[in-house]
Write an enzyme that holds these catalytic residues in place. Structure first.
Site, PDB file in Angstrom:
ATOM      1  CD  GLU A 147       5.275  22.603  -4.155  1.00 50.61           C
ATOM      2  OE1 GLU A 147       4.261  23.302  -4.107  1.00 50.61           O
ATOM      3  OE2 GLU A 147       6.421  23.101  -4.061  1.00 50.61           O
ATOM      4  CD  GLU A 223       2.306  23.519   0.265  1.00 51.06           C
ATOM      5  OE1 GLU A 223       2.656  24.619  -0.231  1.00 51.06           O
ATOM      6  OE2 GLU A 223       3.098  22.593   0.492  1.00 51.06           O
TER       7      GLU A 223
END
Length: 582
Positions: A147, A223
């Protein structure tokens, strides 16, 4: 494509460092039986390199054994080696010794950071390279950092990490993963972008964005959040199982591969939990149950049965049988019988650090120059007057005049009244690192302990004795049996309480309930089960049967404020009042 045919990734996340090694096989067999084909795991740098240049891949940190076990069970592996992993773990998995450098800029190409990453990757990748698909192993993809789009401090950083992986022999598919805040800035040339999300609404937005940037490339939700983590003082977050099934189904209908984060969350054993600090500082609880597909103790849930039915219908072949549940038990309540107050324990500890000014935890000249990572630090000095004490305490400091507690200093309470006292008096501040922030813009700012000077009536205090209470196994070895005494009518706090849990048959999993106790940490046979705190939501600590022996088991509780009469055990966890996620 995998082995020349179209391959759909049905993945599940499980972290070896959050599950006792003795239970890895059980959890992985349950993953396979759910119809998944790929295991996804992070690699925590802070646990693997606790001191600069000293690596630990033993026992519960045996990454290679975990990856090979997945292969043996018939699962492919996606590895997420960071170096930053977020993962609700202290400092996002970065070692705290990096913060000894006051100019440190984590997650950038700052020299002090990249030099440390290079040495770590030299070691880690020599273990990982042989486990890749091209070398006959199960690793089919490797994630570049984590991320980064939402952090995005240094445009040279992601190319540096990509090259660091490739230069050390990583040849499998490279991926990035980003949430909605970072996707736009997280995309990289030559690396497949994947997305992290919870709702169908985000799925639409993010897949449209991916199409516009990557054109026709395989799509993957790296995710899909099956639940969420909990913070001390908040609710227990849950996500309805029908909602999960609907979203998983929509992700696959969109032609996307998927990874369930988490399939099995496990536990933040020890002091490894992370924290969030946007408007206020909130630390994560010990349980990493996550309301995931398997519970913290590896039990089935409604989500498991629904997803097994769903993935089973896609697989075309019958799924392997579901493994039996591991038995649980509630042991008889345990009454601790011996006690050692913190003040009496000081004489048995390593020599304190003497310093003119307070020193933060990471910069203490201990552990071969690596400072202190986890636990508590005690600061002592003498004062000659009463007044207002003020300073920056990270994260929570209990203040004592001699041995009497006068209150706490933390993010909210930055000042405290020190009552009138006669002559020279000992001022003591017991500071707990409650968990370094693992996500957000302030990771460079996560030093713990006393930060800078502490003032009494605006003048800085001097001449400190500083004790490191890291509570590692070696810490307790100093308290031999003759140092403990029977528990007095009115124990003095903080204190250690010692008891014996006697088990006549083979040990089973159980949950400890510390009703009547306030806040502290539990150790069983030297294993740190993690923190408890009566503000909730979490009310029980998971105690794996694999860590218990037939016969006598040593239980030590470190309690900061108030002890209950007994330690209770239950067969079922109590994770607190639930709140549905939006």
């Amino acid at each position: 494509m995998l082995e020349d045919s179209t391959f759909w990734i049905f993945g599940g996340s499980m972290h070896y460092f959050r599950v006792p090694k003795e239970y890895w096989r059980d959890r992985l067999l349950k993953m396979k039986a759910c119809g998944l084909n790929t295991l996804t795991t992070y690699v925590p740098w802070n646990l693997h390199e606790p001191e600069r240049g000293k690596f630990d891949f033993s026992g519960n940190l045996d990454l290679e054994a975990f990856v090979l076990m997945a292969a043996e069970i018939g699962l492919w592996v996606i590895l997420r080696p960071g170096p930053y992993i977020c993962s609700e773990i202290d400092l996002g998995g970065l070692p705290s010794w990096l913060l000894q450098d006051s100019g440190m800029r984590l997650r950038t190409t700052y020299k002090g950071f990249t030099e440390a990453v290079d040495l770590y990757f030299d070691h880690l990748m020599s273990r990982v390279v042989p486990l890749q698909y091209k070398h006959g192993g199960p690793i089919i993809a490797v994630q570049v950092e984590n991320e980064y789009g939402s952090y995005n401090r240094d445009p040279a950083y992601m190319p540096y990490i990509k090259k660091a992986l490739e230069d050390r022999g990583i040849v499998e598919l490279l991926l990035t993963s980003d949430n909605k805040d970072g996707l736009q800035k997280g995309v990289m040339d030559g690396v497949l972008a994947t997305i992290n999300l919870q709702s169908q609404h985000e799925l639409q937005l993010l897949t449209n964005f991916l199409l516009s940037v990557q054109r026709v490339q395989p799509k993957m939700v790296m995710e899909y959040w099956t639940g969420w983590f909990d913070s001390w003082g908040g609710p227990h977050n849950i996500l309805d199982s029908s909602e999960v099934l609907k979203t998983v189904s929509a992700i696959l209908d969109a032609g996307s591969s998927i990874n369930l984060y988490m399939f099995h969350g496990g536990t933040n054993f020890g002091f490894i939990n992370g924290a969030m600090h946007f408007h206020e500082y909130k630390s994560d609880v010990t349980s990493y149950d996550y309301d995931a597909v398997l519970t913290e103790a590896g039990d089935y849930t409604a989500k498991y049965f629904k997803l097994r039915g769903f993935f089973g219908s896609l697989s075309g072949v019958p799924l392997p049988p579901q493994p039996d549940l591991l038995p649980k038990t509630a042991y008889e309540p345990l009454r601790p019988n011996l006690y050692l107050s913190l003040w009496d324990a000081l004489q048995y500890m390593e020599e304190p650090v003497n310093s003119e000014k307070p020193v933060n935890m990471e910069n203490l000249p201990i552990n071969n120059g690596n400072g202190q990572s986890f636990g508590y630090t005690l600061y002592e000095t003498t004062i000659a007057s009463s007044g207002i004490l003020s300073g920056l305490v990270r994260d929570r400091g209990q203040v004592f005049v001699n041995t009497v507690s006068v209150g706490f200093l933390d993010y909210e309470r930055k000042k405290i009244v020190i009552p009138l006292i006669q002559g020279y008096t000992r001022l003591r501040i017991l500071v707990e690192n409650r968990g370094r922030v693992n996500y957000g813009d302030n990771i460079d700012d996560q030093r713990k302990g006393l930060i800078g000077n502490i003032y009494l009536n605006d003048s800085p205090l001097k001449k400190f004795r500083i004790y490191s209470l890291d509570m590692k196994k070696s810490f307790f070895q100093r308290f031999s049996v003759d140092k403990w005494s029977p528990i007095p009518e009115e124990p003095m706090f903080p204190a250690f309480f010692l008891g014996a849990l006697s088990i006549s048959l083979s040990p089973f999993d159980t949950f400890m309930k510390l009703e009547g106790w306030e806040k502290g940490v539990v150790f069983v046979n030297g294993q740190n089960l993690g923190r408890y705190w009566n503000i909730g939501p979490q009310e029980t600590l998971y105690l794996p049967g694999a860590w218990l022996d037939q016969g006598i088991n040593q239980v030590i509780v470190f309690e900061e404020k108030m002890a209950g009469p007994v330690i209770q055990f239950t067969e079922t966890p109590h994770l607190g009042r639930s709140q549905y996620l939006d």
